[in-house]
Write a protein that holds these residues in place. Structure first.
Motif, PDB file in Angstrom:
ATOM      1  N   LEU A 130       0.820  -1.565  -0.259  1.00 40.92           N
ATOM      2  CA  LEU A 130       0.235   0.385  -0.303  1.00 40.92           C
ATOM      3  C   LEU A 130       1.000   1.073  -0.160  1.00 40.92           C
ATOM      4  O   LEU A 130       0.591   2.220  -0.664  1.00 40.92           O
ATOM      5  N   LEU A 131       2.194   1.319   0.884  1.00 39.15           N
ATOM      6  CA  LEU A 131       2.220   2.726   1.126  1.00 39.15           C
ATOM      7  C   LEU A 131       3.539   2.744  -0.323  1.00 39.15           C
ATOM      8  O   LEU A 131       4.082   4.347  -0.719  1.00 39.15           O
ATOM      9  N   SER A 132       3.979   1.841  -0.693  1.00 41.74           N
ATOM     10  CA  SER A 132       5.024   1.553  -1.931  1.00 41.74           C
ATOM     11  C   SER A 132       4.203   2.469  -3.119  1.00 41.74           C
ATOM     12  O   SER A 132       4.688   3.231  -3.976  1.00 41.74           O
ATOM     13  N   ALA A 139      -4.034   6.209   3.448  1.00 40.50           N
ATOM     14  CA  ALA A 139      -5.217   5.749   4.383  1.00 40.50           C
ATOM     15  C   ALA A 139      -5.691   4.309   3.907  1.00 40.50           C
ATOM     16  O   ALA A 139      -5.493   4.793   2.252  1.00 40.50           O
ATOM     17  N   VAL A 140      -6.309   4.218   4.834  1.00 40.68           N
ATOM     18  CA  VAL A 140      -6.480   2.816   4.279  1.00 40.68           C
ATOM     19  C   VAL A 140      -8.304   2.455   5.662  1.00 40.68           C
ATOM     20  O   VAL A 140      -7.240   2.092   6.310  1.00 40.68           O
ATOM     21  N   PHE A 141      -8.673   1.805   5.345  1.00 39.43           N
ATOM     22  CA  PHE A 141      -9.900   1.647   5.966  1.00 39.43           C
ATOM     23  C   PHE A 141     -10.324   0.289   5.752  1.00 39.43           C
ATOM     24  O   PHE A 141     -10.665  -0.385   4.705  1.00 39.43           O
ATOM     25  N   ASP A 142      -9.500  -0.537   7.054  1.00 40.40           N
ATOM     26  CA  ASP A 142      -9.156  -2.127   7.322  1.00 40.40           C
ATOM     27  C   ASP A 142     -10.338  -2.969   7.719  1.00 40.40           C
ATOM     28  O   ASP A 142     -10.998  -2.258   8.808  1.00 40.40           O
ATOM     29  N   ILE A 143     -11.136  -4.274   7.415  1.00 39.19           N
ATOM     30  CA  ILE A 143     -12.267  -4.945   7.587  1.00 39.19           C
ATOM     31  C   ILE A 143     -11.684  -5.528   8.361  1.00 39.19           C
ATOM     32  O   ILE A 143     -10.695  -6.744   7.947  1.00 39.19           O
ATOM     33  N   SER A 144     -11.659  -5.567   9.969  1.00 43.57           N
ATOM     34  CA  SER A 144     -10.969  -6.456  10.830  1.00 43.57           C
ATOM     35  C   SER A 144     -12.026  -7.218  11.706  1.00 43.57           C
ATOM     36  O   SER A 144     -13.551  -7.255  12.090  1.00 43.57           O
ATOM     37  N   THR A 145     -11.378  -8.752  11.549  1.00 43.61           N
ATOM     38  CA  THR A 145     -12.115  -9.962  12.098  1.00 43.61           C
ATOM     39  C   THR A 145     -11.826 -10.236  13.421  1.00 43.61           C
ATOM     40  O   THR A 145     -12.316 -10.794  14.495  1.00 43.61           O
ATOM     41  N   ARG A 146     -10.940 -10.508  13.803  1.00 44.03           N
ATOM     42  CA  ARG A 146      -9.318 -10.672  14.884  1.00 44.03           C
ATOM     43  C   ARG A 146      -8.645  -9.598  15.091  1.00 44.03           C
ATOM     44  O   ARG A 146      -7.435 -10.038  15.869  1.00 44.03           O
ATOM     45  N   GLU A 147      -9.221  -8.425  14.078  1.00 39.71           N
ATOM     46  CA  GLU A 147      -7.907  -8.009  14.770  1.00 39.71           C
ATOM     47  C   GLU A 147      -6.118  -7.896  14.840  1.00 39.71           C
ATOM     48  O   GLU A 147      -5.181  -7.629  14.917  1.00 39.71           O
ATOM     49  N   SER A 148      -5.503  -9.056  13.792  1.00 43.80           N
ATOM     50  CA  SER A 148      -5.050  -9.417  13.154  1.00 43.80           C
ATOM     51  C   SER A 148      -3.953  -8.111  12.123  1.00 43.80           C
ATOM     52  O   SER A 148      -3.787  -8.239  13.214  1.00 43.80           O
ATOM     53  N   ALA A 149      -4.580  -7.310  11.601  1.00 44.60           N
ATOM     54  CA  ALA A 149      -3.983  -5.886  11.550  1.00 44.60           C
ATOM     55  C   ALA A 149      -3.178  -5.079  12.252  1.00 44.60           C
ATOM     56  O   ALA A 149      -2.198  -4.456  12.306  1.00 44.60           O
ATOM     57  N   ASP A 190     -10.438  -4.055  -2.244  1.00 39.98           N
ATOM     58  CA  ASP A 190     -10.745  -5.268  -1.446  1.00 39.98           C
ATOM     59  C   ASP A 190      -9.774  -5.709  -1.305  1.00 39.98           C
ATOM     60  O   ASP A 190      -8.295  -5.234  -1.138  1.00 39.98           O
ATOM     61  N   SER A 191      -9.876  -7.196  -1.103  1.00 38.01           N
ATOM     62  CA  SER A 191      -8.624  -7.916  -0.348  1.00 38.01           C
ATOM     63  C   SER A 191      -7.537  -8.357  -1.687  1.00 38.01           C
ATOM     64  O   SER A 191      -8.225  -8.663  -2.584  1.00 38.01           O
ATOM     65  N   LEU A 192      -6.564  -9.103  -1.018  1.00 37.10           N
ATOM     66  CA  LEU A 192      -5.536 -10.036  -2.054  1.00 37.10           C
ATOM     67  C   LEU A 192      -6.554 -11.350  -2.560  1.00 37.10           C
ATOM     68  O   LEU A 192      -5.361 -11.986  -2.546  1.00 37.10           O
ATOM     69  N   GLY A 193      -7.561 -11.886  -2.117  1.00 38.88           N
ATOM     70  CA  GLY A 193      -8.378 -12.943  -1.824  1.00 38.88           C
ATOM     71  C   GLY A 193      -8.938 -13.022  -3.402  1.00 38.88           C
ATOM     72  O   GLY A 193      -9.581 -13.891  -3.587  1.00 38.88           O
ATOM     73  N   SER A 194      -9.105 -11.726  -2.859  1.00 40.98           N
ATOM     74  CA  SER A 194     -10.188 -11.269  -5.088  1.00 40.98           C
ATOM     75  C   SER A 194      -9.625  -9.920  -6.027  1.00 40.98           C
ATOM     76  O   SER A 194     -10.138  -9.493  -6.411  1.00 40.98           O
ATOM     77  N   ASN A 195      -7.953  -9.702  -5.540  1.00 37.85           N
ATOM     78  CA  ASN A 195      -7.899  -8.914  -6.197  1.00 37.85           C
ATOM     79  C   ASN A 195      -6.736  -9.785  -6.524  1.00 37.85           C
ATOM     80  O   ASN A 195      -5.253 -10.276  -5.395  1.00 37.85           O
ATOM     81  N   SER A 196      -5.818  -8.832  -7.018  1.00 40.57           N
ATOM     82  CA  SER A 196      -3.823  -9.080  -7.306  1.00 40.57           C
ATOM     83  C   SER A 196      -3.312  -8.225  -6.284  1.00 40.57           C
ATOM     84  O   SER A 196      -2.333  -8.847  -7.388  1.00 40.57           O
ATOM     85  N   ALA A 197      -3.590  -6.862  -6.370  1.00 40.96           N
ATOM     86  CA  ALA A 197      -2.435  -6.282  -6.190  1.00 40.96           C
ATOM     87  C   ALA A 197      -3.575  -4.850  -5.743  1.00 40.96           C
ATOM     88  O   ALA A 197      -5.282  -4.626  -4.819  1.00 40.96           O
ATOM     89  N   LEU A 198      -3.013  -4.079  -4.150  1.00 39.41           N
ATOM     90  CA  LEU A 198      -3.172  -3.310  -3.536  1.00 39.41           C
ATOM     91  C   LEU A 198      -2.922  -2.407  -3.586  1.00 39.41           C
ATOM     92  O   LEU A 198      -2.593  -1.369  -3.068  1.00 39.41           O
ATOM     93  N   ASP A 199      -2.432  -1.785  -5.032  1.00 41.02           N
ATOM     94  CA  ASP A 199      -2.712  -0.694  -5.825  1.00 41.02           C
ATOM     95  C   ASP A 199      -3.367   0.003  -6.245  1.00 41.02           C
ATOM     96  O   ASP A 199      -4.157   0.210  -7.367  1.00 41.02           O
ATOM     97  N   MET A 200      -3.460   1.367  -4.902  1.00 41.24           N
ATOM     98  CA  MET A 200      -4.662   2.297  -5.769  1.00 41.24           C
ATOM     99  C   MET A 200      -4.422   2.989  -6.915  1.00 41.24           C
ATOM    100  O   MET A 200      -5.788   3.039  -7.906  1.00 41.24           O
ATOM    101  N   LEU A 201      -3.562   3.644  -7.426  1.00 43.39           N
ATOM    102  CA  LEU A 201      -3.396   3.966  -8.972  1.00 43.39           C
ATOM    103  C   LEU A 201      -3.955   3.538 -10.701  1.00 43.39           C
ATOM    104  O   LEU A 201      -4.866   2.748 -11.048  1.00 43.39           O
TER     105      LEU A 201
END
Length: 396
Positions: free
Chosen positions: A104-106, A111-121, A308-319
């Motif tokens: 994400l940073l690179s 900023a990110v709005f992250d969905i958390s089920t177990r606060e893993s992140a 969304d997640s890397l379970g349904s996308n190939s990258a976390l690249d907003m551009l």
């Protein structure tokens, strides 16, 4: 400290040769370098953008990268996610989060709005330069368990706050995984605490069939897994209407996906001033029908973008997400698309928001677009669509 570049898009206007004054991680002023005589960090032939805002992500699913083939029907995909999550070692899940944050940073995200089920992140997010909203997810279709599920959510919020989470919110998962009593309790909590509240809505036709008719692949899957209460009945309404009945739609609501909505639902989202979060990469991953984005914009709906997640996308690249939107809807002005990935989140957070713009009071973390063709600076904005252009984050 000052910085300059060939050009900047502030979220509101395009400036050639900007001079941006920064102090203590915040922007103090924005002016023209030509009108000033201050020593500055010169980023050369680059375009400065506000740091991107990823309005929907599941960082804890980063361990799924490459493990699920694109194009599966949603119910099958969901079954794979459940299977892989149960089989995964918690260490593997945790170790995939830090590289995802680095990704994400690179690529220019601030900023990110992250969905958390177990606060893993949570620990990784708290220690990262990202402005992070941890939106704690709750599920539970059985109305008799709603009170217990709600108490658990409140306790998790308290624990997360004690662990140093700067920004918290809530996420009743979906209309087909949350009971109406639990949804209404979440809606009341969100209003009282002014939480950003995210809910997945109208993501698939399978969801619509389950909610409106009580049939289909999702119902069969839930029954086979023992997830449907014995007395469960379909609400006999569409997802957006269900969320409105629960009181979940409002100015601080992130309505995630909204891929399959009627004109009446679009009008309701606009009336309630909810923000739709479109996830173009995930949308393409599943091969969904054309997104109703133009109709939403015509209705005056505020739209943000997410990966969304890397379970349904190939990258976390907003551009990349911005380029996907432009490729699908070339008639939408590029500045309007860029706003979806930056400043539009300010309509959710309010006038004191410190992200989404290059403006006094905002955080001095920028997306720097480099590798621009030999163009006049005023042509740089369109050049961000070129694949040879790269993007990175910088904090002044």
């Amino acid at each position: 400290m000052f910085c300059t570049a060939a050009a900047a898009w502030t979220g509101y206007e395009f400036i050639e040769h900007p001079l941006i004054e920064c102090e203590g991680g915040r922007i103090i002023s924005v002016s023209s370098a030509k009108a000033a005589n201050e020593p500055a960090i010169d980023l050369g032939d680059a375009l400065l953008l506000p740091g991107f805002v990823n309005a929907h992500c599941h960082l804890e699913y980063s361990f799924l990268r490459g493990k699920i083939a694109p194009g599966l029907p949603f119910s099958q995909w969901l079954g794979e996610v459940v299977r892989l999550r149960k089989a995964a070692d918690e260490t593997d899940i945790q170790q995939a989060i830090a590289p995802a944050i680095d990704e994400l940073l690179s690529s220019g995200t601030a900023a990110v709005f992250d969905i958390s089920t177990r606060e893993s992140a949570l620990a990784d997010l708290n220690s990262s330069p990202l402005q992070a909203w941890a939106l704690l997810e709750t599920l539970g279709l059985d109305p008799s368990q709603a009170e217990d599920k709600f108490i658990e959510l409140v306790q998790r919020l308290q624990i997360s706050r004690a662990q140093g989470a700067a920004h918290l919110g809530i996420s009743p998962h979906t209309p087909y995984t949350v009971s109406m009593p639990l949804a209404r309790a979440c809606a009341d909590l969100g209003r009282r605490q002014r939480y950003v509240t995210a809910i997945h809505l109208a993501e698939t036709r399978e969801e619509r069939q389950m909610l409106e008719h009580g049939t289909g692949a999702l119902v069969e899957m839930f029954r086979a897994a023992g997830l449907l209460p014995g007395n469960w009945e379909a609400p006999r309404c569409a997802a957006v209407e269900w969320a409105d009945q629960a009181g979940l739609l409002g100015p601080r609501t992130l309505a995630i996906h909204c891929n399959y909505v009627s004109e009446e639902e679009i009008a309701l989202l606009a009336q309630r001033q909810a923000t739709v979060v479109y996830c173009p990469g995930s949308h393409a991953w599943f091969g969904h029908e054309r997104h109703p984005l133009p109709k939403m914009l015509d209705a005056g709906i505020n739209v943000c973008l997410g990966t969304d997640s890397l379970g349904s996308n190939s990258a976390l690249d907003m551009l990349r997400e911005i380029r996907l939107v432009h490729g699908q809807f070339p008639h939408i002005a590029l500045a309007q698309v860029l706003a979806m990935g930056t400043r539009n989140i300010r309509n959710v957070l309010g006038p004191t928001a410190t992200i989404g713009a290059i403006a006094p009071g905002c955080l001095s973390r920028f997306a720097v677009v480099e590798g621009l063709p030999a163009l006049r600076p005023k042509d740089f904005l369109a050049a961000v669509l070129e694949e040879e252009c790269t993007c990175r984050s910088i904090e002044i």
